[in-house]
Design an enzyme around this catalytic site. Structure first.
Site, PDB file in Angstrom:
ATOM      1  N   ASP A  67     -42.563   1.641 -21.157  1.00 50.35           N
ATOM      2  CA  ASP A  67     -43.222   1.585 -22.464  1.00 50.35           C
ATOM      3  C   ASP A  67     -43.060   2.878 -23.248  1.00 50.35           C
ATOM      4  O   ASP A  67     -43.521   2.991 -24.383  1.00 50.35           O
ATOM      5  CB  ASP A  67     -44.715   1.254 -22.297  1.00 50.35           C
ATOM      6  CG  ASP A  67     -45.476   2.312 -21.520  1.00 50.35           C
ATOM      7  OD1 ASP A  67     -44.835   3.214 -20.936  1.00 50.35           O
ATOM      8  OD2 ASP A  67     -46.725   2.243 -21.492  1.00 50.35           O
ATOM      9  N   GLY A  68     -42.419   3.885 -22.633  1.00 50.36           N
ATOM     10  CA  GLY A  68     -42.228   5.162 -23.305  1.00 50.36           C
ATOM     11  C   GLY A  68     -43.397   6.109 -23.162  1.00 50.36           C
ATOM     12  O   GLY A  68     -43.302   7.268 -23.595  1.00 50.36           O
ATOM     13  N   SER A  75     -54.464   4.316 -19.052  1.00 52.79           N
ATOM     14  CA  SER A  75     -54.930   3.222 -18.199  1.00 52.79           C
ATOM     15  C   SER A  75     -53.974   2.045 -18.163  1.00 52.79           C
ATOM     16  O   SER A  75     -54.098   1.172 -17.302  1.00 52.79           O
ATOM     17  CB  SER A  75     -56.314   2.738 -18.655  1.00 52.79           C
ATOM     18  OG  SER A  75     -56.303   2.372 -20.017  1.00 52.79           O
ATOM     19  N   GLY A  76     -53.015   1.993 -19.065  1.00 59.17           N
ATOM     20  CA  GLY A  76     -52.065   0.893 -19.026  1.00 59.17           C
ATOM     21  C   GLY A  76     -51.453   0.632 -20.388  1.00 59.17           C
ATOM     22  O   GLY A  76     -51.593   1.425 -21.323  1.00 59.17           O
ATOM     23  N   ASP A 127     -47.432  -3.766 -16.170  1.00 57.60           N
ATOM     24  CA  ASP A 127     -48.722  -3.115 -15.942  1.00 57.60           C
ATOM     25  C   ASP A 127     -49.662  -3.373 -17.123  1.00 57.60           C
ATOM     26  O   ASP A 127     -50.497  -2.532 -17.459  1.00 57.60           O
ATOM     27  CB  ASP A 127     -48.552  -1.613 -15.711  1.00 57.60           C
ATOM     28  CG  ASP A 127     -49.770  -0.979 -15.035  1.00 57.60           C
ATOM     29  OD1 ASP A 127     -50.539  -1.726 -14.390  1.00 57.60           O
ATOM     30  OD2 ASP A 127     -49.969   0.238 -15.167  1.00 57.60           O
ATOM     31  N   ARG A 130     -38.199  21.042  -3.383  1.00 51.62           N
ATOM     32  CA  ARG A 130     -38.445  21.342  -1.973  1.00 51.62           C
ATOM     33  C   ARG A 130     -39.372  20.327  -1.309  1.00 51.62           C
ATOM     34  O   ARG A 130     -39.466  20.304  -0.088  1.00 51.62           O
ATOM     35  CB  ARG A 130     -39.025  22.756  -1.822  1.00 51.62           C
ATOM     36  CG  ARG A 130     -37.965  23.857  -1.956  1.00 51.62           C
ATOM     37  CD  ARG A 130     -38.500  25.208  -1.534  1.00 51.62           C
ATOM     38  NE  ARG A 130     -39.538  25.694  -2.427  1.00 51.62           N
ATOM     39  CZ  ARG A 130     -39.308  26.425  -3.519  1.00 51.62           C
ATOM     40  NH1 ARG A 130     -38.058  26.742  -3.836  1.00 51.62           N
ATOM     41  NH2 ARG A 130     -40.300  26.841  -4.272  1.00 51.62           N
ATOM     42  N   ALA A 178     -57.099   5.600 -13.450  1.00 54.11           N
ATOM     43  CA  ALA A 178     -58.210   4.929 -14.119  1.00 54.11           C
ATOM     44  C   ALA A 178     -59.029   4.057 -13.185  1.00 54.11           C
ATOM     45  O   ALA A 178     -59.967   3.389 -13.608  1.00 54.11           O
ATOM     46  CB  ALA A 178     -57.672   4.085 -15.282  1.00 54.11           C
ATOM     47  N   HIS A 179     -58.710   4.039 -11.887  1.00 57.87           N
ATOM     48  CA  HIS A 179     -59.461   3.229 -10.934  1.00 57.87           C
ATOM     49  C   HIS A 179     -60.823   3.883 -10.663  1.00 57.87           C
ATOM     50  O   HIS A 179     -60.886   5.090 -10.387  1.00 57.87           O
ATOM     51  CB  HIS A 179     -58.688   3.084  -9.618  1.00 57.87           C
ATOM     52  CG  HIS A 179     -57.477   2.226  -9.735  1.00 57.87           C
ATOM     53  ND1 HIS A 179     -57.338   1.022  -9.080  1.00 57.87           N
ATOM     54  CD2 HIS A 179     -56.320   2.387 -10.434  1.00 57.87           C
ATOM     55  CE1 HIS A 179     -56.165   0.487  -9.369  1.00 57.87           C
ATOM     56  NE2 HIS A 179     -55.528   1.302 -10.192  1.00 57.87           N
ATOM     57  N   HIS A 181     -50.754   5.228  -5.925  1.00 56.58           N
ATOM     58  CA  HIS A 181     -52.003   5.984  -6.049  1.00 56.58           C
ATOM     59  C   HIS A 181     -52.207   6.806  -4.786  1.00 56.58           C
ATOM     60  O   HIS A 181     -53.223   6.713  -4.108  1.00 56.58           O
ATOM     61  CB  HIS A 181     -53.171   5.044  -6.312  1.00 56.58           C
ATOM     62  CG  HIS A 181     -53.122   4.405  -7.667  1.00 56.58           C
ATOM     63  ND1 HIS A 181     -53.616   5.016  -8.794  1.00 56.58           N
ATOM     64  CD2 HIS A 181     -52.599   3.224  -8.060  1.00 56.58           C
ATOM     65  CE1 HIS A 181     -53.426   4.222  -9.840  1.00 56.58           C
ATOM     66  NE2 HIS A 181     -52.793   3.137  -9.418  1.00 56.58           N
TER      67      HIS A 181
END
Length: 391
Positions: free
Chosen positions: A265-266, A323-324, A289, A244, A157-158, A212
């Site tokens: 958070d699942g 995004s979080g 996060d 591999r 999402a950056h 990232h």
């Protein structure tokens, strides 16, 4: 989320029959008049000593006692995203600090995600000023720069327009006069063609975290040899584990001196994969996060120039990109236990002692401030709750 009323006990107290993460059997914690942990002793030895008559005694009957949580990756709260700090909203910082204290977090790293250098510099300046005067609430321990030196293929999402090449000159430009408050920086090591950036950041005392990134296992290993000791949100925004090509994550979880943050958070990582991670990794710690809507209800919220929708504590962009989250750190502890991922002691350590260890802070031990949480497991309901012991 548990927000229990703290037990109103004074300092100069003896907490007995406590389970303490990292200690065997039941323990006694002696809290002195200065509010510090003076001793942690096995209960088997306590009965042989004569206690001072002015000590208060709190019997926690086998509950767990820990320090509060440390959140090394949190993007905002109460509607404020840390990269959007300005003089006209800086008054939210003490409110956020108090909110985080109320949800069990002793200290945190405000995380600045990828944005303009101007925004980064402005936020760093405001945070630096606040750190000089902060006395109460969850303490700001420094800043986590998550970007802008990220691989565009794993930016998540950056925003792509603010990503920068990983060069010494660009790093110095972003840090400006505020390197002293930057505690952690997340970067993609494959972007550094010279190998100069990581040693430079380490010379400033900044912990370097890989994230990232499209780094291979060999590229990650070279970064570890240069001084990298951390990985940002394991599994997310990096190549998956492959039999591999173990990639960045495979190199990290088998390295004895590298610690990986992860989100419980699942949504960011499936519980089964978390179980594999916890069984395999040498060093892990929980992060929230959490985004700016932390502490606010589900709904639509602005996010830089875009908008996110929060449903059941998970935030996504309009195209569905994750995004979080908006769940506090200690919910991750409760989730790990509820899902049967690990035992209660391990789950508590992952949010309290482990993140401290990741940034070279002491865990629960004598001489530490007695910012203590009491964890209670209710067998009948299979529920884990917590409360602060001191107001």
């Amino acid at each position: 989320m548990t927000k229990a009323t703290p037990t109103a006990i004074a300092k100069n107290v003896e907490i007995i029959n406590a389970r303490v993460p990292g200690y065997k059997n039941l323990q006694m914690l002696l809290i002195n008049e200065a509010g510090l942990i003076e001793q942690i002793l096995p209960m088997s030895t306590v009965f042989k000593r004569v206690a001072s008559p002015d000590l208060q005694v709190l019997d926690v009957a086998g509950d767990w006692i820990s320090l509060g949580g440390i959140d090394l990756q949190i993007n905002g709260a109460l509607g404020l995203a840390f990269p959007e700090l300005k003089p006209n909203n800086a008054e939210l910082l003490p409110k956020i600090s108090q909110f985080l204290w109320d949800v069990g977090v002793d200290g945190f790293l405000p995380t600045l995600v990828t944005t303009s250098v101007e925004n980064i510099q402005r936020s760093l300046a405001i945070i630096a000023d606040f750190m000089q005067t902060q006395r109460t609430g969850s303490q700001i321990l420094g800043v986590h720069l998550e970007g802008p030196f990220l691989n565009s293929q794993k930016r998540g999402a950056h925003p792509a327009e603010y990503l920068l090449p990983l060069t010494l000159n660009e790093v110095k430009r972003v840090l400006g006069d505020y390197a002293h408050i930057v505690k952690v920086i997340t970067l993609a090591p494959e972007l550094d063609a010279t190998g100069e950036v990581i040693p430079y950041l380490r010379s400033l005392g900044i912990t370097v975290s890989l994230g990232h990134s499209q780094a291979t296992a060999d590229q990650a290993q070279r970064a570890f040899e240069l001084g990298v000791t951390m990985v940002t949100h394991a599994f997310n925004a990096m190549p998956p584990l492959h039999h591999r090509e173990p990639g960045l994550l495979g190199a990290a979880i088998t390295h004895p001196h590298v610690m990986s943050g992860f989100i419980a958070d699942g949504q960011h990582v499936a519980p089964t994969m978390l179980q594999i991670l916890i069984r395999a990794a040498c060093g892990l710690f929980l992060v929230s996060d959490a985004l700016a809507p932390l502490g606010l209800p589900d709904g639509l919220y602005p996010w830089d120039s875009r908008q996110i929708e929060v449903k059941y504590g998970t935030a996504r962009l309009p195209d569905g990109t994750l995004s979080g989250t908006t769940l506090p750190l200690l919910v991750g502890v409760q989730n790990l236990v509820k899902w049967g991922i690990c035992d209660l002691e391990t789950a508590i350590i992952l949010a309290t002692d482990a993140p401290r260890r990741a940034i070279a802070l002491p865990g629960i031990s004598p001489k530490q401030p007695a910012n203590l949480l009491r964890w209670h497991w209710q067998e009948a309901t299979q529920e884990l709750t917590w409360q602060r012991l001191f107001t």
